[in-house]
Scaffold this motif. Structure first.
Motif, short mmCIF file in Angstrom:
data_model
loop_
_atom_site.label_atom_id
_atom_site.label_comp_id
_atom_site.label_asym_id
_atom_site.label_seq_id
_atom_site.Cartn_x
_atom_site.Cartn_y
_atom_site.Cartn_z
N LYS A 184 31.99 -57.47 30.33
CA LYS A 184 33.32 -57.33 29.74
C LYS A 184 33.60 -55.87 29.42
CE LYS A 184 33.44 -61.75 27.23
NZ LYS A 184 33.58 -62.32 25.88
N TRP A 185 34.88 -55.56 29.19
CA TRP A 185 35.32 -54.24 28.74
C TRP A 185 34.79 -53.14 29.66
CZ3 TRP A 185 32.24 -57.06 24.98
CH2 TRP A 185 32.99 -57.99 24.27
N VAL A 186 34.97 -53.33 30.97
CA VAL A 186 34.38 -52.43 31.96
C VAL A 186 34.89 -51.00 31.78
CG1 VAL A 186 34.24 -51.90 34.43
CG2 VAL A 186 33.93 -54.25 33.64
N ARG A 187 33.94 -50.10 31.70
CA ARG A 187 34.21 -48.65 31.60
C ARG A 187 34.03 -47.99 32.96
NH1 ARG A 187 30.10 -44.41 29.52
NH2 ARG A 187 28.84 -46.27 29.53
N SER A 188 32.98 -48.40 33.71
CA SER A 188 32.71 -47.77 34.99
C SER A 188 31.94 -48.71 35.91
CB SER A 188 31.91 -46.46 34.81
OG SER A 188 30.62 -46.75 34.31
N ILE A 189 32.10 -48.46 37.19
CA ILE A 189 31.32 -49.14 38.23
C ILE A 189 30.82 -48.08 39.18
CG2 ILE A 189 31.28 -50.87 40.07
CD1 ILE A 189 33.79 -52.11 38.81
N GLU A 190 29.52 -48.03 39.37
CA GLU A 190 28.92 -47.11 40.33
C GLU A 190 28.44 -47.93 41.53
OE1 GLU A 190 25.08 -44.17 40.88
OE2 GLU A 190 25.59 -44.87 38.87
N PHE A 191 29.12 -47.77 42.65
CA PHE A 191 28.72 -48.46 43.87
C PHE A 191 27.66 -47.60 44.56
CE2 PHE A 191 33.04 -50.00 43.14
CZ PHE A 191 32.82 -51.36 43.18
N ARG A 192 26.57 -48.25 44.93
CA ARG A 192 25.44 -47.53 45.55
C ARG A 192 25.27 -47.97 46.99
NH1 ARG A 192 21.71 -48.57 40.22
NH2 ARG A 192 22.77 -47.06 38.89
N GLN A 233 25.70 -53.54 30.15
CA GLN A 233 25.65 -53.07 31.52
C GLN A 233 24.95 -54.12 32.38
OE1 GLN A 233 23.18 -49.56 32.05
NE2 GLN A 233 22.11 -50.03 30.15
N ALA A 234 25.23 -54.05 33.67
CA ALA A 234 24.60 -54.99 34.61
C ALA A 234 24.53 -54.32 35.98
CB ALA A 234 25.41 -56.28 34.71
N THR A 235 23.55 -54.73 36.75
CA THR A 235 23.45 -54.29 38.14
C THR A 235 23.68 -55.50 39.03
OG1 THR A 235 21.94 -52.49 37.58
CG2 THR A 235 21.99 -53.21 39.89
N LEU A 236 24.67 -55.38 39.89
CA LEU A 236 24.99 -56.44 40.85
C LEU A 236 24.35 -56.10 42.18
CD1 LEU A 236 28.81 -56.73 40.06
CD2 LEU A 236 26.94 -58.07 39.09
N GLN A 237 23.76 -57.11 42.81
CA GLN A 237 23.11 -56.92 44.11
C GLN A 237 24.15 -57.00 45.24
OE1 GLN A 237 19.99 -55.84 44.00
NE2 GLN A 237 20.27 -56.07 41.79
N SER A 288 24.46 -52.15 46.06
CA SER A 288 24.49 -52.65 44.68
C SER A 288 25.63 -51.96 43.94
CB SER A 288 23.16 -52.38 43.97
OG SER A 288 22.94 -50.99 43.84
N ALA A 289 25.88 -52.44 42.74
CA ALA A 289 26.88 -51.83 41.87
C ALA A 289 26.35 -51.87 40.45
CB ALA A 289 28.21 -52.56 41.97
N HIS A 290 26.40 -50.74 39.78
CA HIS A 290 25.97 -50.68 38.39
C HIS A 290 27.24 -50.62 37.53
CE1 HIS A 290 23.14 -50.14 35.17
NE2 HIS A 290 23.95 -49.22 34.67
N VAL A 291 27.39 -51.61 36.66
CA VAL A 291 28.58 -51.76 35.83
C VAL A 291 28.23 -51.41 34.40
CG1 VAL A 291 30.40 -53.35 35.11
CG2 VAL A 291 29.32 -53.64 37.34
N ARG A 292 29.07 -50.60 33.77
CA ARG A 292 28.89 -50.24 32.37
C ARG A 292 30.11 -50.67 31.57
NH1 ARG A 292 24.53 -46.81 31.69
NH2 ARG A 292 23.89 -45.72 33.58
N SER A 293 29.85 -51.11 30.36
CA SER A 293 30.89 -51.59 29.45
C SER A 293 31.31 -50.50 28.47
CB SER A 293 30.34 -52.79 28.66
OG SER A 293 31.24 -53.21 27.68
N LEU A 294 32.50 -50.65 27.91
CA LEU A 294 32.92 -49.80 26.80
C LEU A 294 32.09 -50.08 25.55
CD1 LEU A 294 36.78 -50.08 27.27
CD2 LEU A 294 35.42 -48.00 27.54
N GLU A 295 31.46 -51.26 25.51
CA GLU A 295 30.59 -51.63 24.40
C GLU A 295 29.41 -50.67 24.38
OE1 GLU A 295 28.65 -55.77 22.80
OE2 GLU A 295 28.75 -55.47 24.94
#
Length: 121
Positions: free
Chosen positions: A111-119, A65-69, A51-58
């Motif tokens: 949008k405005w991606v700040r970080s992506i945490e790949f798990r 934020q969103a979690t991608l499978q 998975s990947a957890h994405v965080r926005s600058l917002e």
């Protein structure tokens, strides 16, 4: 690891025509260019992300934020997009970078991606 937008632009770029659909009922097809999420995951040392957890600058909001499978993260057309229709993303489109995943509702294409945490698991 941290990659500035300029460093992301130096990585191999992938261009794909993908629809983006809004929960408000409209949709459009745009030409997106950016770095494949699978390539970013490999650079980050997670060659087969679960998975990947994405965080926005917002800072606030339901969709900052969103979690991608795994299937979304590993799809060959899933991108950290830097450009749309041949131009750098505008602030409305998510500059400096945004997530674009096939068949994912627009609100989850962070949008405005700040970080992506790949798990890995």
């Amino acid at each position: 690891m941290t990659l500035a937008r300029a460093a992301l632009a130096e990585l191999p770029q992938h261009t794909v025509d993908l629809p983006i659909a809004c929960v408000e009922g409209w949709s459009t097809v745009q030409t997106w260019t950016g770095v494949r999420l699978t390539d970013l995951a490999a650079i980050a040392g997670v060659p087969s992300p679960h998975s990947a957890h994405v965080r926005s600058l917002e800072r606030a909001g339901a969709f900052n934020q969103a979690t991608l499978q795994a299937n979304q993260t590993r799809h060959p057309d899933s991108l950290l997009a830097l450009r749309v229709n041949g131009a750098d993303l505008s602030p409305d489109h998510g500059y400096p970078a945004r997530i674009i995943v096939p068949a994912l509702p627009g609100v989850h294409n962070t949008k405005w991606v700040r970080s992506i945490e790949f798990r890995a698991s």
